[in-house]
Structures are given as C-alpha cells and as structure tokens.
Motif scaffolding. Structure first.
Motif, PDB file in Angstrom:
ATOM      1  N   ASP A  29       0.852  -1.194   0.000  1.00  0.00           N
ATOM      2  CA  ASP A  29       0.000   0.000   0.000  1.00  0.00           C
ATOM      3  C   ASP A  29       0.887   1.243   0.000  1.00  0.00           C
ATOM      4  OD1 ASP A  29      -2.305  -1.516   0.125  1.00  0.00           O
ATOM      5  OD2 ASP A  29      -2.451  -1.400   2.313  1.00  0.00           O
ATOM      6  N   GLY A  30       0.505   2.250  -0.782  1.00  0.00           N
ATOM      7  CA  GLY A  30       1.290   3.473  -0.825  1.00  0.00           C
ATOM      8  C   GLY A  30       0.914   4.350  -1.994  1.00  0.00           C
ATOM      9  N   TYR A  31       1.942   4.822  -2.704  1.00  0.00           N
ATOM     10  CA  TYR A  31       1.741   5.738  -3.828  1.00  0.00           C
ATOM     11  C   TYR A  31       2.633   5.295  -4.989  1.00  0.00           C
ATOM     12  CZ  TYR A  31      -0.583   8.558  -0.351  1.00  0.00           C
ATOM     13  OH  TYR A  31      -1.444   8.983   0.626  1.00  0.00           O
ATOM     14  N   GLU A  40       3.911   4.467   4.794  1.00  0.00           N
ATOM     15  CA  GLU A  40       4.542   5.000   5.995  1.00  0.00           C
ATOM     16  C   GLU A  40       5.728   5.913   5.692  1.00  0.00           C
ATOM     17  OE1 GLU A  40       5.674   0.514   5.803  1.00  0.00           O
ATOM     18  OE2 GLU A  40       3.979   1.820   5.254  1.00  0.00           O
ATOM     19  N   ASP A  41       6.199   5.925   4.439  1.00  0.00           N
ATOM     20  CA  ASP A  41       7.303   6.810   4.036  1.00  0.00           C
ATOM     21  C   ASP A  41       6.807   8.040   3.287  1.00  0.00           C
ATOM     22  OD1 ASP A  41       9.117   5.017   5.121  1.00  0.00           O
ATOM     23  OD2 ASP A  41       9.420   3.946   3.229  1.00  0.00           O
ATOM     24  N   GLU A  71      11.538   8.713   2.689  1.00  0.00           N
ATOM     25  CA  GLU A  71      12.574   7.779   2.213  1.00  0.00           C
ATOM     26  C   GLU A  71      12.217   7.378   0.801  1.00  0.00           C
ATOM     27  OE1 GLU A  71      14.477   3.384   3.250  1.00  0.00           O
ATOM     28  OE2 GLU A  71      13.560   4.571   4.861  1.00  0.00           O
ATOM     29  N   LEU A  72      13.061   7.769  -0.174  1.00  0.00           N
ATOM     30  CA  LEU A  72      12.749   7.581  -1.589  1.00  0.00           C
ATOM     31  C   LEU A  72      13.058   6.150  -2.014  1.00  0.00           C
ATOM     32  CD1 LEU A  72      11.823   9.153  -4.152  1.00  0.00           C
ATOM     33  CD2 LEU A  72      14.252   9.468  -4.668  1.00  0.00           C
TER      34      LEU A  72
END
Length: 398
Positions: free
Chosen positions: A56-58, A108-109, A121-122
């Motif tokens: 889950d994220g972008y 979460e980043d 954090e990339l």
C-alpha cells in the motif's frame, strides 16, 4: 537356483513392471488426495498479467518529488491513464501500477498535504512492484507430470487458468492370504490354527492409496481353492499374496499362479525378514497384472509390503519417487552385528535416536505394533555402539 537379488535391484525390477491405470479429469474442487498428475500443466495466462503493487502506498513517477496526487489505483479498479512527470496515484496492494510510474512509495514513508505527496525515504526504481509475468507466463509449464495433489498445486493450476486437472487413477488391488492353518479374524481358533492377520494388515496398509482393496482370503492350501480365488482377482491391477510363495510341499502359490497364466519374474530377495519374496506378471485383455508374493510370517509380510507393495502402488499412481526415504538417527542402544542378509530391525524412535521395539522374530506382532520405524542394517555389518548413526525408515512415511 538363482541367488537372491539385492534390495535395490529387486525394487527396480518390480517398479519397471508397475501397471499404468488410465487417468481421469477432475474439477479443482474435487478431493483427490494421494493422486498424481497424469500430464504436464501449461499456463493459459500470464501471472501477474500486469505490473502490480506489492504494498500500500503511492505509485510515483521518477524524480525526488514532490508529486501531485491525481487519482487512485485499487485492486480490480486500475487508474485509467498514464502518469505525467511529477504525478502519483494512491495505490493498494495487488492494484495495477499505471503507466509512467517507476516505483511504489510506501504509505509510511509518505507525507501528504493538499494532494501533494513528499517522501521521507525515496524508493529506488522498481521497488515494491511485482513485474508482469514474474511468477509465470502464458505457455510456461507450471506443473509437471507426477506432481502430487496438494492445496498449493490446486491454487497454482487455478491461477494458471485451469478449472480441471488430469490425475492418474489409483490401481485396484486384490489381497490373498493362504494357508491351511488360517482362520478368519474373530472366528474360533484351535491350537493348530492361527488368525489370518496378514490380509487385514495389508488391506489397511494399502487402502489409503488404491482405488479398491478386494480381500480374497484366507484360502486353504488347495489348488482348486486357490484357482477360484485367483479367478476373482482378474479385475485387479495388482495382486498381493501372503504365504505359500516358497517351494515346500505345501507351498502352492507359485504353481497356482502359473496355472492361472502368470509368469514368474523373480523369487527371493537377500533381506531379513522377507527372503521368500516373489514377483510375477500376467497378461490378459485388460493389460498387465502384477503379482507380488509376500512371505507368510506377519512381520516379514509387513516389512516386504513396506519396501515393495507400497512403492509398487505409488508407482502405479504416477508417483515419480515411490520408494521410502531413509533418514539418519542415532542408535539409542548397542546393536548386534549382522549376518549375510541385509536386515530391517523393528524399532521405536524419539525423533533423534532409535531403540529396538522388542523381539526381532518374524512372527512377533507385539514388537511390530510398537515399532514406528525400521533400522536398515547392511549385510555383514559390524556391531553398532549406542550414539553411532544408523539409517532408518519411518514407517508412517511409507
């Protein structure tokens, strides 16, 4: 008279004769435990069919950000357009990664404010993306002939686009125990008689693996009675006999089998217990029948069934590796030297070490019932001291 065969040679000769029952096609929801695939299974689709998010994220485009959030990609509802530089979409695990995205920024980043996403954090390019076809591609062989039934196999077949699978049918087996001294279990038994324990023992051992077990005994040592029993075995792929396979005056199985049209392939194996083991075949309009003649002593019958009958049945089912597998354990007590025949000692294990289960006489059923493994001792082996390694077959893994 020919010398007894070694164990591995006798097993190889028997398995080369294994009958080949036909296959059947079953839906994936049909229970098929202890069956083996009749043919290779080829993928009908690619898995994954597209690049998918692993987290889950972008889904972000290249660069260090920030990125403008322009939509969402969910499992089953992908974002419909290609991302332009500086854009991203909210993405869930298992969703399609849109064109233009290079990696997935973990939830979460990420920091989000007014649809502007920045990274604490990339992630490197390709991170958290399951690439299309990384599991398998359309046309790949995903399962090979002989693969055993399992829930994971069904899941893989379904994922590869299949709704049915072709399984080898298990063989039908007839079990015949013979001897004038035998009476059916539970019947009155005189001092000159003994209950027929081998038939029920062998049927119980084989029944989880076969299509049917047809009990034909106990049968008296009489040519006419044996001929009638063999007639009833004609529909079986495999016939297991117990007792009467030697060449004494009252051992009539070999001659009865020859009268029935069977051809003896070999007789006697250099093991203890179980030397008077016989293998024969019979050809008829239905194909080849395999006859396995086991000794009459119950422990000998059990040990040879474990080493020969079970592998024969499994080979007939399509198992590419039907022989029992040995493990190494430590002797829990001193073991004696071995004579000129390879011996299989009935033993009990605690997971690491093994001890003899009791009397090693070939008629001692109490020790056999207590045993959960066999210690494999080579011919002419010297004594073994407690704590030394020994080769062991676990009986429950047969």
């Amino acid at each position: 008279m020919n010398a007894p065969l070694g164990l591995e040679e006798a097993q190889a000769r028997l398995l080369a004769l294994a009958p080949q029952p036909p296959s059947c096609v079953l839906g994936l929801s049909t229970f098929a435990e202890r069956r083996f695939l009749a043919k290779d299974v080829t993928a009908l689709r690619t898995q994954p069919a597209a690049d998918l998010s692993a987290m889950d994220g972008y889904a972000i485009t290249s660069g260090a950000g920030p990125w403008q959030r322009v939509g969402e990609s969910r499992a089953g509802a992908p974002y419909p357009a290609e991302l332009a530089a500086g854009q991203c979409v909210r993405i869930s695990t298992g969703a399609i990664v849109p064109e233009g995205a290079v990696s997935v920024l973990l939830q979460e980043d990420a920091r989000v404010e007014d649809n502007l996403v920045t990274a604490t954090e990339l992630p490197p390019p390709g991170k958290h993306i399951r690439k299309a076809g990384f599991d398998f591609r359309d046309g790949d062989t995903v399962l090979t002939k002989g693969t055993a039934y399992s829930p994971a196999v069904l899941a893989l077949a379904a994922s590869a686009g299949h709704g049915v699978l072709s399984w080898r049918l298990p063989p039908g087996v007839a079990v015949l125990d013979s001897g004038d001294e035998l009476v059916a279990p539970g019947k009155p038994c005189g001092p000159h008689q003994t209950p027929a324990s081998n038939g029920v023992m062998l049927a119980a051992m084989l029944s989880p693996y076969v299509g049917f077990v047809d009990p034909l005994g106990p049968v008296a040592d009489d040519r006419a009675a044996l001929a009638a029993a063999l007639k009833r075995a004609e529909d079986s792929h495999i016939l297991i006999t117990s007792g009467g396979a030697s060449v004494g005056d009252h051992d009539l199985i070999q001659q009865a089998l020859k009268d029935w049209g069977a051809k003896i392939d070999f007789w006697r194996v250099a093991i203890k217990p179980g030397k008077p083991l016989m293998v024969a075949t019979r050809e008829d309009a239905l194909g080849r029948q395999v006859i396995l003649g086991l000794p009459g002593n119950p422990v000998s019958s059990f040990v040879t069934a474990f080493l020969f009958a079970l592998p024969l049945v499994r080979a007939s089912m399509g198992d590419p590796d039907p022989l029992p597998r040995a493990v190494t354990m430590l002797a829990g007590e001193d073991l004696p030297a071995i004579g000129p025949r390879r011996e299989f000692l009935r033993a009990m294990s605690d997971g690491e070490s093994v001890r003899l289960a009791g009397s090693q006489d070939s008629s001692a059923l109490s020790a056999l019932a207590a045993a959960d493994c066999l210690i494999d001792r080579p011919a002419h082996a010297p004594p073994v001291a407690a704590g030394e390694p020994v080769r062991v077959f676990r009986l429950q893994n047969g």
